[in-house]
Design a protein around this motif. Structure first.
Motif, PDB file in Angstrom:
ATOM      1  N   GLY A 136      41.980  31.495  47.917  1.00 26.86           N
ATOM      2  CA  GLY A 136      41.110  32.376  48.676  1.00 26.86           C
ATOM      3  C   GLY A 136      39.636  32.107  48.405  1.00 26.86           C
ATOM      4  O   GLY A 136      39.242  31.731  47.293  1.00 26.86           O
ATOM      5  N   LEU A 137      38.815  32.304  49.427  1.00 26.19           N
ATOM      6  CA  LEU A 137      37.383  32.054  49.279  1.00 26.19           C
ATOM      7  C   LEU A 137      36.756  32.982  48.252  1.00 26.19           C
ATOM      8  O   LEU A 137      35.756  32.628  47.618  1.00 26.19           O
ATOM      9  CB  LEU A 137      36.692  32.226  50.638  1.00 26.19           C
ATOM     10  CG  LEU A 137      36.995  31.132  51.667  1.00 26.19           C
ATOM     11  CD1 LEU A 137      36.578  31.572  53.060  1.00 26.19           C
ATOM     12  CD2 LEU A 137      36.309  29.829  51.280  1.00 26.19           C
ATOM     13  N   ARG A 138      37.310  34.184  48.081  1.00 22.60           N
ATOM     14  CA  ARG A 138      36.771  35.098  47.073  1.00 22.60           C
ATOM     15  C   ARG A 138      37.453  34.952  45.721  1.00 22.60           C
ATOM     16  O   ARG A 138      37.149  35.703  44.792  1.00 22.60           O
ATOM     17  CB  ARG A 138      36.885  36.544  47.565  1.00 22.60           C
ATOM     18  CG  ARG A 138      35.970  36.851  48.722  1.00 22.60           C
ATOM     19  CD  ARG A 138      35.753  38.336  48.924  1.00 22.60           C
ATOM     20  NE  ARG A 138      36.942  39.043  49.331  1.00 22.60           N
ATOM     21  CZ  ARG A 138      37.560  39.972  48.611  1.00 22.60           C
ATOM     22  NH1 ARG A 138      37.138  40.279  47.397  1.00 22.60           N
ATOM     23  NH2 ARG A 138      38.626  40.582  49.083  1.00 22.60           N
ATOM     24  N   THR A 139      38.362  34.020  45.615  1.00 25.49           N
ATOM     25  CA  THR A 139      39.040  33.788  44.340  1.00 25.49           C
ATOM     26  C   THR A 139      38.147  33.033  43.362  1.00 25.49           C
ATOM     27  O   THR A 139      38.191  33.277  42.150  1.00 25.49           O
ATOM     28  CB  THR A 139      40.345  33.007  44.584  1.00 25.49           C
ATOM     29  OG1 THR A 139      41.194  33.789  45.423  1.00 25.49           O
ATOM     30  CG2 THR A 139      41.066  32.686  43.289  1.00 25.49           C
ATOM     31  N   ILE A 140      37.336  32.127  43.882  1.00 25.27           N
ATOM     32  CA  ILE A 140      36.446  31.310  43.044  1.00 25.27           C
ATOM     33  C   ILE A 140      35.005  31.764  43.291  1.00 25.27           C
ATOM     34  O   ILE A 140      34.533  31.755  44.429  1.00 25.27           O
ATOM     35  CB  ILE A 140      36.600  29.814  43.357  1.00 25.27           C
ATOM     36  CG1 ILE A 140      38.073  29.392  43.236  1.00 25.27           C
ATOM     37  CG2 ILE A 140      35.717  28.988  42.442  1.00 25.27           C
ATOM     38  CD1 ILE A 140      38.670  29.602  41.853  1.00 25.27           C
ATOM     39  N   ASN A 141      34.323  32.154  42.245  1.00 23.97           N
ATOM     40  CA  ASN A 141      32.997  32.747  42.357  1.00 23.97           C
ATOM     41  C   ASN A 141      31.885  31.814  41.883  1.00 23.97           C
ATOM     42  O   ASN A 141      32.068  31.021  40.958  1.00 23.97           O
ATOM     43  CB  ASN A 141      32.943  34.034  41.534  1.00 23.97           C
ATOM     44  CG  ASN A 141      33.927  35.067  42.020  1.00 23.97           C
ATOM     45  OD1 ASN A 141      33.710  35.703  43.046  1.00 23.97           O
ATOM     46  ND2 ASN A 141      35.032  35.230  41.301  1.00 23.97           N
ATOM     47  N   GLU A 142      30.724  31.965  42.500  1.00 22.39           N
ATOM     48  CA  GLU A 142      29.538  31.217  42.101  1.00 22.39           C
ATOM     49  C   GLU A 142      28.932  31.828  40.831  1.00 22.39           C
ATOM     50  O   GLU A 142      29.234  32.964  40.458  1.00 22.39           O
ATOM     51  CB  GLU A 142      28.491  31.250  43.216  1.00 22.39           C
ATOM     52  CG  GLU A 142      29.012  30.833  44.592  1.00 22.39           C
ATOM     53  CD  GLU A 142      29.489  32.001  45.437  1.00 22.39           C
ATOM     54  OE1 GLU A 142      29.613  31.816  46.665  1.00 22.39           O
ATOM     55  OE2 GLU A 142      29.752  33.085  44.853  1.00 22.39           O
ATOM     56  N   ALA A 143      28.035  31.083  40.204  1.00 19.75           N
ATOM     57  CA  ALA A 143      27.374  31.565  38.987  1.00 19.75           C
ATOM     58  C   ALA A 143      26.645  32.878  39.240  1.00 19.75           C
ATOM     59  O   ALA A 143      26.710  33.819  38.421  1.00 19.75           O
ATOM     60  CB  ALA A 143      26.405  30.505  38.466  1.00 19.75           C
ATOM     61  N   LEU A 165      45.333  29.190  36.911  1.00 20.51           N
ATOM     62  CA  LEU A 165      44.027  29.835  36.805  1.00 20.51           C
ATOM     63  C   LEU A 165      42.949  28.755  36.859  1.00 20.51           C
ATOM     64  O   LEU A 165      43.148  27.636  36.402  1.00 20.51           O
ATOM     65  CB  LEU A 165      43.927  30.634  35.508  1.00 20.51           C
ATOM     66  CG  LEU A 165      45.045  31.657  35.258  1.00 20.51           C
ATOM     67  CD1 LEU A 165      44.757  32.458  34.001  1.00 20.51           C
ATOM     68  CD2 LEU A 165      45.247  32.560  36.454  1.00 20.51           C
ATOM     69  N   ALA A 166      41.798  29.112  37.439  1.00 20.12           N
ATOM     70  CA  ALA A 166      40.784  28.091  37.709  1.00 20.12           C
ATOM     71  C   ALA A 166      39.402  28.585  37.332  1.00 20.12           C
ATOM     72  O   ALA A 166      39.143  29.793  37.242  1.00 20.12           O
ATOM     73  CB  ALA A 166      40.812  27.713  39.195  1.00 20.12           C
ATOM     74  N   SER A 167      38.513  27.630  37.121  1.00 16.00           N
ATOM     75  CA  SER A 167      37.117  27.948  36.845  1.00 16.00           C
ATOM     76  C   SER A 167      36.523  28.711  38.017  1.00 16.00           C
ATOM     77  O   SER A 167      36.734  28.365  39.185  1.00 16.00           O
ATOM     78  CB  SER A 167      36.328  26.666  36.598  1.00 16.00           C
ATOM     79  OG  SER A 167      34.951  26.933  36.403  1.00 16.00           O
ATOM     80  N   GLY A 168      35.778  29.763  37.719  1.00 14.11           N
ATOM     81  CA  GLY A 168      35.176  30.599  38.743  1.00 14.11           C
ATOM     82  C   GLY A 168      35.951  31.866  39.033  1.00 14.11           C
ATOM     83  O   GLY A 168      35.443  32.755  39.709  1.00 14.11           O
ATOM     84  N   MET A 169      37.184  31.976  38.528  1.00 16.47           N
ATOM     85  CA  MET A 169      37.954  33.192  38.741  1.00 16.47           C
ATOM     86  C   MET A 169      37.404  34.336  37.893  1.00 16.47           C
ATOM     87  O   MET A 169      37.008  34.137  36.738  1.00 16.47           O
ATOM     88  CB  MET A 169      39.423  32.976  38.375  1.00 16.47           C
ATOM     89  CG  MET A 169      40.223  32.202  39.391  1.00 16.47           C
ATOM     90  SD  MET A 169      41.988  32.128  38.916  1.00 16.47           S
ATOM     91  CE  MET A 169      42.680  31.389  40.395  1.00 16.47           C
ATOM     92  N   ALA A 170      37.384  35.526  38.473  1.00 13.94           N
ATOM     93  CA  ALA A 170      37.117  36.755  37.726  1.00 13.94           C
ATOM     94  C   ALA A 170      38.435  37.510  37.626  1.00 13.94           C
ATOM     95  O   ALA A 170      39.080  37.787  38.639  1.00 13.94           O
ATOM     96  CB  ALA A 170      36.068  37.600  38.432  1.00 13.94           C
ATOM     97  N   LEU A 171      38.856  37.799  36.411  1.00  8.67           N
ATOM     98  CA  LEU A 171      40.178  38.368  36.163  1.00  8.67           C
ATOM     99  C   LEU A 171      40.064  39.648  35.346  1.00  8.67           C
ATOM    100  O   LEU A 171      39.166  39.802  34.515  1.00  8.67           O
ATOM    101  CB  LEU A 171      41.055  37.371  35.410  1.00  8.67           C
ATOM    102  CG  LEU A 171      41.441  36.110  36.182  1.00  8.67           C
ATOM    103  CD1 LEU A 171      41.743  34.976  35.226  1.00  8.67           C
ATOM    104  CD2 LEU A 171      42.642  36.389  37.068  1.00  8.67           C
ATOM    105  N   GLN A 172      41.014  40.530  35.581  1.00 10.71           N
ATOM    106  CA  GLN A 172      41.059  41.797  34.888  1.00 10.71           C
ATOM    107  C   GLN A 172      42.257  41.818  33.949  1.00 10.71           C
ATOM    108  O   GLN A 172      43.388  41.574  34.380  1.00 10.71           O
ATOM    109  CB  GLN A 172      41.191  42.920  35.914  1.00 10.71           C
ATOM    110  CG  GLN A 172      40.822  44.285  35.426  1.00 10.71           C
ATOM    111  CD  GLN A 172      39.325  44.511  35.349  1.00 10.71           C
ATOM    112  OE1 GLN A 172      38.537  43.565  35.426  1.00 10.71           O
ATOM    113  NE2 GLN A 172      38.921  45.741  35.178  1.00 10.71           N
ATOM    114  N   CYS A 173      42.002  42.071  32.663  1.00  8.03           N
ATOM    115  CA  CYS A 173      43.098  42.378  31.746  1.00  8.03           C
ATOM    116  C   CYS A 173      43.527  43.798  32.067  1.00  8.03           C
ATOM    117  O   CYS A 173      42.784  44.749  31.824  1.00  8.03           O
ATOM    118  CB  CYS A 173      42.632  42.257  30.295  1.00  8.03           C
ATOM    119  SG  CYS A 173      43.923  42.645  29.097  1.00  8.03           S
ATOM    120  N   ASP A 174      44.704  43.948  32.630  1.00 12.79           N
ATOM    121  CA  ASP A 174      45.118  45.240  33.184  1.00 12.79           C
ATOM    122  C   ASP A 174      46.610  45.417  32.953  1.00 12.79           C
ATOM    123  O   ASP A 174      47.417  45.243  33.859  1.00 12.79           O
ATOM    124  CB  ASP A 174      44.763  45.270  34.674  1.00 12.79           C
ATOM    125  CG  ASP A 174      44.996  46.638  35.295  1.00 12.79           C
ATOM    126  OD1 ASP A 174      45.308  47.585  34.559  1.00 12.79           O
ATOM    127  OD2 ASP A 174      44.870  46.751  36.525  1.00 12.79           O
TER     128      ASP A 174
END
Length: 445
Positions: free
Chosen positions: A172-179, A353-362
């Protein structure tokens, strides 16, 4: 501490996103894409345009060429001028609230035609989710967007649900985030985690839930969810909002606070020690909290670039898979402007999992017993060496906080992090079982 100036996404980032979106449309054989958004379901349209609908809904039409067109109502049209994205604005008054003027009404198909839609097109429609089977098979003909919109678009050709263009758990385009986007998430997480910390350090028996929430010192930053704060009998549900109920010693208690891009949650007991609990739950820490904390530590130590969702799942469930813990939801998920995007973390998931992902420990135990629950919910970002250098260079204040959090987790809590794991919360993995003894928290030996 509180962060300084909030990071801003400039127009350049939206031009790049538009190029990425059009390339993804081409790969999926789409001639046009319509993104629907409203106050609760803002993330996809905001990602593409920078516009976050307030009182009204909004539509963004993206074609293979030319400027996207944003359709807004009476109040949304002028507000859209504040967005940094690239688009033209058009008024469509049915998006306005009921009772407001409709003096400039025109049929939606006419406006869509003038904006570039033509018969025979293949059109994607992205709302905020779609229907998936238990095996993860996505149904492109299932729509959660308004009926009028689906019918209007079908007048121009075939229409498919395109939510996965933005929300697929790996592509997904929102899966990988910019700096810069990660910096925005860090800014939000710094505020949400500080608010939780202030609450827990300040709450006392005899306060009402409303009075305890005043300790959070919220400042008007956009929330992604309602505050879920409840104590006593309602705490078992997790999601209720605070009331005038008086908090009592021995109460189970839960608090969750989310801003756009971040959410933190904790749960425990309004107690100084196990002596404040019923005799049958005096082993609360040993029976529930300790194995849960080990599972959370395993989550943090396992996540990393190239790790599959199944590997994270198994690391967690090996410790809290017993039915007593009642962990039924995914132990972790992607987070963005919306609190839950999708999750690559599930049983048998081969998604990496990939660089740029934002993940929640949940990881949410739901014992359904007098042991209640315990909870750590904090966010991280994964960043390879190049992305880490970019974040450090462009956002040095955020980078300094991230470094201190890593040191705290490793030196104080005994959690070994991979270099690519960037904690975004200022209370990372901090778990006090008893909220009247908040300086006594869990740590690995």
């Amino acid at each position: 501490g509180d962060p300084g100036a909030d990071p801003v996404l400039g127009g350049g980032i939206f031009e790049t996103r538009l190029s990425r979106l059009r390339e993804r449309m081409r790969l999926h054989g789409l001639d046009a894409l319509v993104i629907y958004g409203d106050r609760e379901h803002v993330a996809n349209i905001d990602w593409a345009s920078g516009h976050d609908p307030r009182f009204e809904e909004a539509l963004l039409l993206v074609r293979a060429t030319g400027k996207p067109v944003l359709f807004a109502g009476n109040e949304g049209l002028p507000y859209a001028e504040t967005a940094a994205g690239v688009f033209e604005r058009r008024l469509w008054q049915p998006l306005s609230l009921m009772g407001q003027p409709r003096d400039q009404y025109r049929p939606l198909p006419d406006l869509l035609r003038e904006s570039g839609l033509a018969p025979g097109m293949r059109i994607g429609l992205a709302g905020w989710k779609g229907f998936e089977t238990a095996e993860g098979v996505f149904d492109p003909d299932w729509f959660e967007t308004p009926h009028y919109l689906v019918e209007a678009l079908r007048g121009f050709g075939t229409v498919t649900n395109a939510a996965l263009l933005f929300m697929h758990p790996a592509e997904g385009l929102r899966t990988i985030n910019e700096a810069d986007q990660i910096a925005c998430f860090e800014y939000a997480a710094t505020k949400t985690s500080a608010a939780l910390r202030r609450f827990i350090l300040g709450v006392r028996p005899g306060m009402t839930e409303f009075e305890a929430c005043r300790n959070m010192r919220l400042d008007g930053t956009m929330q992604s969810v309602h505050i879920n704060m409840c104590s006593g009998p309602r705490a078992r549900y997790g999601l209720p909002s605070p009331t005038s109920r008086m908090i009592e010693r021995g109460d189970p208690i839960v608090l969750g606070h989310g801003l756009m891009g971040a959410l933190n949650c904790r749960a425990g007991f309004m107690a100084e020690s196990a002596a404040d609990l019923p005799a049958e739950t005096s082993d609360y820490v040993q029976k529930l909290v300790a194995p849960y904390f080990e599972a959370a530590c395993a989550w943090y130590e396992t996540v990393g670039i190239g790790v599959t969702g199944a590997e994270v799942y198994e690391a967690v469930m090996a410790r809290v898979g017993d039915p007593f813990f009642g962990v039924t939801l995914n132990p972790g998920h992607l987070i963005h402007l919306d609190e839950w995007v999708h999750s690559p973390i599930s049983k048998g998931s081969r998604l990496p999992l990939a660089s740029g992902m934002a993940l929640q420990c949940d990881i949410i135990p739901a014992t359904g017993t007098a042991y209640f629950t315990t909870n750590i919910e904090d966010g991280i970002a994964l960043a390879n060496d190049a992305l880490r250098k970019e974040i450090a260079a462009r956002h040095p204040e955020a980078w300094a906080r991230i470094g201190k959090r890593r040191a705290f987790m490793q030196d104080k809590l005994g959690i070994r992090l991979k270099p690519e794991v960037l904690p975004l919360s200022s209370i990372p993995a901090w778990l006090p079982p008893f909220w009247l003894s908040p300086r006594m928290a869990m740590a690995m030996r």
